[in-house]
Design an enzyme around this catalytic site. Structure first.
Site, PDB file in Angstrom:
ATOM      1  CB  ILE A  12      -0.969  -0.018   1.204  1.00  6.56           C
ATOM      2  CG1 ILE A  12      -1.897  -1.241   1.081  1.00  6.56           C
ATOM      3  CG2 ILE A  12      -1.800   1.264   1.270  1.00  6.56           C
ATOM      4  CD1 ILE A  12      -2.738  -1.521   2.311  1.00  6.56           C
ATOM      5  CG  ASN A  32      11.652  -3.408   9.024  1.00  8.38           C
ATOM      6  OD1 ASN A  32      10.955  -3.722   8.064  1.00  8.38           O
ATOM      7  ND2 ASN A  32      11.383  -3.795  10.255  1.00  8.38           N
ATOM      8  CG  ASN A  35       5.903  -8.521   3.773  1.00 10.30           C
ATOM      9  OD1 ASN A  35       6.359  -9.535   3.246  1.00 10.30           O
ATOM     10  ND2 ASN A  35       4.628  -8.189   3.690  1.00 10.30           N
ATOM     11  CG  ASP A  58      12.232  -1.521  13.376  1.00  9.21           C
ATOM     12  OD1 ASP A  58      12.227  -2.737  13.085  1.00  9.21           O
ATOM     13  OD2 ASP A  58      11.310  -0.969  14.005  1.00  9.21           O
ATOM     14  CE  LYS A  84       0.472  -7.666   3.869  1.00  9.40           C
ATOM     15  NZ  LYS A  84       0.053  -7.174   2.587  1.00  9.40           N
ATOM     16  CB  SER A 124      -7.356  -3.321   9.448  1.00  8.61           C
ATOM     17  OG  SER A 124      -8.004  -4.458   8.946  1.00  8.61           O
ATOM     18  CE1 TYR A 148      -2.572  -6.178  10.924  1.00  5.81           C
ATOM     19  CE2 TYR A 148      -4.804  -6.893  10.367  1.00  5.81           C
ATOM     20  CZ  TYR A 148      -3.728  -6.053  10.148  1.00  5.81           C
ATOM     21  OH  TYR A 148      -3.786  -5.088   9.180  1.00  5.81           O
ATOM     22  CE  LYS A 152      -2.627  -2.433  11.397  1.00 10.96           C
ATOM     23  NZ  LYS A 152      -1.656  -1.453  10.925  1.00 10.96           N
ATOM     24  CG  PHE A 177     -13.488  -2.366   3.924  1.00 10.61           C
ATOM     25  CD1 PHE A 177     -13.354  -1.132   4.563  1.00 10.61           C
ATOM     26  CD2 PHE A 177     -14.422  -3.239   4.420  1.00 10.61           C
ATOM     27  CE1 PHE A 177     -14.153  -0.785   5.667  1.00 10.61           C
ATOM     28  CE2 PHE A 177     -15.237  -2.907   5.511  1.00 10.61           C
ATOM     29  CZ  PHE A 177     -15.093  -1.688   6.134  1.00 10.61           C
ATOM     30  CG  ASP A 294     -11.857 -16.681   6.348  1.00 11.13           C
ATOM     31  OD1 ASP A 294     -11.060 -15.764   6.616  1.00 11.13           O
ATOM     32  OD2 ASP A 294     -11.753 -17.405   5.337  1.00 11.13           O
TER      33      ASP A 294
HETATM   34  P1  NAD Z   1       3.177  -4.694   3.468  1.00 13.98           P
HETATM   35  O1  NAD Z   1       3.716  -5.775   4.337  1.00 13.98           O
HETATM   36  O2  NAD Z   1       3.252  -4.865   2.008  1.00 13.98           O
HETATM   37  O3  NAD Z   1       3.873  -3.296   3.843  1.00 13.98           O
HETATM   38  C1  NAD Z   1       4.296  -2.980   5.126  1.00 13.98           C
HETATM   39  C2  NAD Z   1       5.703  -2.419   5.015  1.00 13.98           C
HETATM   40  O4  NAD Z   1       6.161  -2.042   6.324  1.00 13.98           O
HETATM   41  C3  NAD Z   1       6.704  -3.430   4.476  1.00 13.98           C
HETATM   42  O5  NAD Z   1       7.469  -2.824   3.458  1.00 13.98           O
HETATM   43  C4  NAD Z   1       7.581  -3.787   5.679  1.00 13.98           C
HETATM   44  O6  NAD Z   1       8.904  -4.089   5.282  1.00 13.98           O
HETATM   45  C5  NAD Z   1       7.485  -2.506   6.509  1.00 13.98           C
HETATM   46  N1  NAD Z   1       7.628  -2.678   7.956  1.00 13.98           N
HETATM   47  C6  NAD Z   1       6.971  -3.524   8.777  1.00 13.98           C
HETATM   48  N2  NAD Z   1       7.370  -3.338  10.047  1.00 13.98           N
HETATM   49  C7  NAD Z   1       8.291  -2.331  10.033  1.00 13.98           C
HETATM   50  C8  NAD Z   1       9.048  -1.676  11.037  1.00 13.98           C
HETATM   51  N3  NAD Z   1       8.991  -2.032  12.312  1.00 13.98           N
HETATM   52  N4  NAD Z   1       9.868  -0.672  10.649  1.00 13.98           N
HETATM   53  C9  NAD Z   1       9.961  -0.304   9.356  1.00 13.98           C
HETATM   54  N5  NAD Z   1       9.277  -0.896   8.372  1.00 13.98           N
HETATM   55  C10 NAD Z   1       8.443  -1.900   8.700  1.00 13.98           C
HETATM   56  O7  NAD Z   1       1.678  -4.436   3.934  1.00 13.98           O
HETATM   57  P2  NAD Z   1       0.582  -3.530   3.252  1.00 13.98           P
HETATM   58  O8  NAD Z   1      -0.451  -4.430   2.690  1.00 13.98           O
HETATM   59  O9  NAD Z   1       1.211  -2.507   2.378  1.00 13.98           O
HETATM   60  O10 NAD Z   1      -0.054  -2.858   4.548  1.00 13.98           O
HETATM   61  C11 NAD Z   1       0.344  -1.573   4.987  1.00 13.98           C
HETATM   62  C12 NAD Z   1      -0.374  -1.264   6.276  1.00 13.98           C
HETATM   63  O11 NAD Z   1      -1.778  -1.340   6.066  1.00 13.98           O
HETATM   64  C13 NAD Z   1      -0.069  -2.252   7.412  1.00 13.98           C
HETATM   65  O12 NAD Z   1       0.006  -1.534   8.618  1.00 13.98           O
HETATM   66  C14 NAD Z   1      -1.275  -3.164   7.415  1.00 13.98           C
HETATM   67  O13 NAD Z   1      -1.518  -3.703   8.693  1.00 13.98           O
HETATM   68  C15 NAD Z   1      -2.384  -2.218   6.997  1.00 13.98           C
HETATM   69  N6  NAD Z   1      -3.516  -2.890   6.345  1.00 13.98           N
HETATM   70  C16 NAD Z   1      -3.303  -3.650   5.242  1.00 13.98           C
HETATM   71  C17 NAD Z   1      -4.384  -4.292   4.627  1.00 13.98           C
HETATM   72  C18 NAD Z   1      -4.191  -5.158   3.406  1.00 13.98           C
HETATM   73  O14 NAD Z   1      -5.121  -5.860   3.042  1.00 13.98           O
HETATM   74  N7  NAD Z   1      -3.049  -5.140   2.724  1.00 13.98           N
HETATM   75  C19 NAD Z   1      -5.680  -4.129   5.145  1.00 13.98           C
HETATM   76  C20 NAD Z   1      -5.852  -3.334   6.260  1.00 13.98           C
HETATM   77  C21 NAD Z   1      -4.753  -2.697   6.853  1.00 13.98           C
HETATM   78  C1  UD1 Z   2      -7.597 -11.303   5.649  1.00 16.99           C
HETATM   79  C2  UD1 Z   2      -7.406 -11.196   7.148  1.00 16.99           C
HETATM   80  C3  UD1 Z   2      -7.769  -9.780   7.570  1.00 16.99           C
HETATM   81  C4  UD1 Z   2      -6.932  -8.759   6.793  1.00 16.99           C
HETATM   82  C5  UD1 Z   2      -7.126  -8.995   5.285  1.00 16.99           C
HETATM   83  C6  UD1 Z   2      -6.281  -8.105   4.437  1.00 16.99           C
HETATM   84  C7  UD1 Z   2      -7.802 -13.443   8.030  1.00 16.99           C
HETATM   85  C8  UD1 Z   2      -8.727 -14.312   8.817  1.00 16.99           C
HETATM   86  N1  UD1 Z   2      -8.241 -12.187   7.797  1.00 16.99           N
HETATM   87  O1  UD1 Z   2      -8.947 -10.958   5.406  1.00 16.99           O
HETATM   88  O2  UD1 Z   2      -7.556  -9.606   8.942  1.00 16.99           O
HETATM   89  O3  UD1 Z   2      -7.321  -7.444   7.114  1.00 16.99           O
HETATM   90  O4  UD1 Z   2      -6.795 -10.362   4.990  1.00 16.99           O
HETATM   91  O5  UD1 Z   2      -4.922  -8.336   4.668  1.00 16.99           O
HETATM   92  O6  UD1 Z   2      -6.699 -13.850   7.652  1.00 16.99           O
HETATM   93  N2  UD1 Z   2     -10.019 -17.118   0.249  1.00 16.99           N
HETATM   94  C9  UD1 Z   2     -10.116 -18.368  -0.346  1.00 16.99           C
HETATM   95  N3  UD1 Z   2      -8.971 -18.992  -0.712  1.00 16.99           N
HETATM   96  C10 UD1 Z   2      -7.724 -18.445  -0.518  1.00 16.99           C
HETATM   97  C11 UD1 Z   2      -7.644 -17.168   0.086  1.00 16.99           C
HETATM   98  C12 UD1 Z   2      -8.810 -16.549   0.471  1.00 16.99           C
HETATM   99  O7  UD1 Z   2     -11.215 -18.879  -0.544  1.00 16.99           O
HETATM  100  O8  UD1 Z   2      -6.713 -19.096  -0.859  1.00 16.99           O
HETATM  101  C13 UD1 Z   2     -11.263 -16.422   0.615  1.00 16.99           C
HETATM  102  C14 UD1 Z   2     -11.396 -16.132   2.098  1.00 16.99           C
HETATM  103  O9  UD1 Z   2     -11.994 -17.195   2.788  1.00 16.99           O
HETATM  104  C15 UD1 Z   2     -12.260 -14.863   2.074  1.00 16.99           C
HETATM  105  C16 UD1 Z   2     -11.846 -14.162   0.767  1.00 16.99           C
HETATM  106  O10 UD1 Z   2     -11.246 -15.171  -0.037  1.00 16.99           O
HETATM  107  O11 UD1 Z   2     -13.614 -15.192   1.989  1.00 16.99           O
HETATM  108  C17 UD1 Z   2     -10.845 -13.051   0.987  1.00 16.99           C
HETATM  109  O12 UD1 Z   2      -9.745 -13.561   1.732  1.00 16.99           O
HETATM  110  P1  UD1 Z   2      -8.455 -12.667   2.062  1.00 16.99           P
HETATM  111  O13 UD1 Z   2      -7.936 -12.068   0.807  1.00 16.99           O
HETATM  112  O14 UD1 Z   2      -7.524 -13.518   2.853  1.00 16.99           O
HETATM  113  O15 UD1 Z   2      -9.011 -11.465   2.929  1.00 16.99           O
HETATM  114  P2  UD1 Z   2      -9.860 -11.476   4.293  1.00 16.99           P
HETATM  115  O16 UD1 Z   2     -10.291 -12.837   4.651  1.00 16.99           O
HETATM  116  O17 UD1 Z   2     -10.909 -10.433   4.161  1.00 16.99           O
END
Ligand code: NAD
Ligand code: UD1
Length: 336
Positions: A12, A32, A35, A58, A84, A124, A148, A152, A177, A294
């Site tokens: 993101i 850092n 990921n 970090d 995450k 989240s 997790y 948040k 979302f 789930d």
């Molecule tokens: P991501 O893992 O791709 O990005 C997170 C980045 O933070 C990575 O580059 C990682 O190397 C870095 N990082 C983690 N811990 C660190 C630390 N202590 N110091 C410095 N860098 C650090 O994840 P993302 O999907 O881009 O998510 C970004 C944020 O959004 C996260 O906080 C995540 O919890 C939140 N979020 C993500 C989703 C999703 O579906 N992707 C949904 C809701 C919330």
């Molecule tokens: C998951 C996390 C949620 C996080 C979100 C985005 C869990 C229980 N929840 O949510 O906390 O905010 O990711 O990072 O891990 N699915 C399949 N097959 C797969 C993968 C997923 O059927 O191989 C289904 C899941 O059951 C779900 C939907 O696809 O119904 C979306 O799954 P996913 O992308 O993992 O997102 P969330 O479950 O919403």
């Protein structure tokens, strides 16, 4: 003035960086690399055709924060750095609380010391927990069902107390979302480590024959076709939501808690069909058991963001699938 993006090389953060740069903002990135890959910084530099200050470090390290805040004129901080994985948060909660809550505290303390009060937090939809009604609006009770989610929520509670304690704080807590998709250049996108947990990166790996089939986690839910329904949002829409949130906190202090979603849920089967149609790739699948933890269905009420941010998600599920796939096709040559 610049915007500091912690975790700015992640999925993101990198897309928000691209959007901010496109809107004429300067960015500084701290990550850092736990990921992400340093080469994402190079892709961002190629996109905006200018150098981007990147610090490998970090967010829990006060010394590196002090260096960044002393060297760069930082106006606002967007805090993406977090872990995450729901499953990993259950097996190693201390790591999650230390990184996600501890990291947020260290960052906020450093900001306060340097007189910086504009903050955007990656929260989240997970904070809501079991739906008492749908769509979730921002006043829906918060009761996350895994560690997790609790990291948040705790960070959000700290932000609420901070905003009350000092009127200079201007904070947006954005409840995402399900972000998927990739930048239209297809040079940045989602780069999951090893086996992805989330649906879209898994579909991409099946489409590119890295995995033989997708397991659908349950088809006996009380949903339109029995499979889980989610509110998928294009990561570029999400990124533009951050640009709008930045405009908001530049003019309005206090804490603003906002959903960033589309308001439209899609099932796993709808996602597979849309992906197949959009890309011409077939996705072999098997129905498996439900995944522990789930929820059957959840999606956003997106009205508050529409009014407060004057922002709404525009891109379709088809566009999300297309862009995710086009990034997947380029990924291997861009990122070793
Ligand atoms: P991501 O893992 O791709 O990005 C997170 C980045 O933070 C990575 O580059 C990682 O190397 C870095 N990082 C983690 N811990 C660190 C630390 N202590 N110091 C410095 N860098 C650090 O994840 P993302 O999907 O881009 O998510 C970004 C944020 O959004 C996260 O906080 C995540 O919890 C939140 N979020 C993500 C989703 C999703 O579906 N992707 C949904 C809701 C919330
Ligand atoms: C998951 C996390 C949620 C996080 C979100 C985005 C869990 C229980 N929840 O949510 O906390 O905010 O990711 O990072 O891990 N699915 C399949 N097959 C797969 C993968 C997923 O059927 O191989 C289904 C899941 O059951 C779900 C939907 O696809 O119904 C979306 O799954 P996913 O992308 O993992 O997102 P969330 O479950 O919403």
């Amino acid at each position: 003035m610049s915007i500091l993006l912690t975790g700015g090389l992640g999925f993101i953060g990198s897309h928000v960086a691209a959007s901010l740069l496109e809107h004429g903002h300067d960015v500084v990135i701290l990550d850092n690399l736990c990921n992400s890959q340093a080469s994402v910084a190079r892709q961002l530099e190629l996109l905006c055709a200018k150098p981007i200050p990147f610090y490998e470090g970090d967010v829990r390290d006060n010394a590196i924060l002090a260096t960044i805040f002393s060297k760069h004129p930082i106006a606002a901080v967007m805090h993406f750095a977090g872990l995450k994985s729901v499953a990993q948060s259950a097996t190693d909660p201390l790591l999650y609380f230390d990184n996600n809550v501890g990291g947020t505290i260290t960052l906020l303390q450093a900001m306060q010391q340097h007189g910086i009060y504009q903050f955007i937090f990656s929260s989240s939809a997970t904070v809501y927990g079991i739906p008492q009604y749908l769509p979730y609006d921002e006043v829906h009770p918060t009761c996350p069902i895994n560690p997790y989610g609790r990291t948040k929520l705790q960070a959000e509670e700290i932000l609420a107390d901070l905003a009350v304690s000092d009127k200079r704080w201007a904070i947006a807590s954005l409840r995402y979302f399900n972000p998927i998709g990739a930048h239209p250049s297809y040079t940045i996108g989602e780069l999951p480590n090893d086996q992805p947990n989330n649906l879209m990166p898994y579909i991409n790996q099946v489409a590119s024959k890295q995995r033989p089939f997708l397991t659908v986690f349950g088809n006996d839910y009380d949903t339109k076709d029995g499979t889980g329904e989610r509110d998928y949002i294009h990561v570029m829409d999400l990124a533009e939501g951050h640009v709008a949130a930045l405009r908001l906190i530049q003019k309005s202090a206090g804490l603003h808690t906002l959903n960033l979603g589309t308001g439209q849920p899609y099932s796993v089967l709808e996602m597979i069909q849309t992906f197949e149609k959009a890309t011409g790739q077939s996705i072999p699948m098997k129905i498996g058991p439900r995944r522990q933890g789930d929820l059957p269905i959840y999606y956003a009420c997106a009205d508050k963001a529409k009014v407060i941010l004057q922002w709404e998600a525009k891109r379709t599920l088809k566009e999300m699938c297309e862009s995710a796939w086009k990034f997947e096709l380029q990924r291997q040559s861009l990122f070793k």
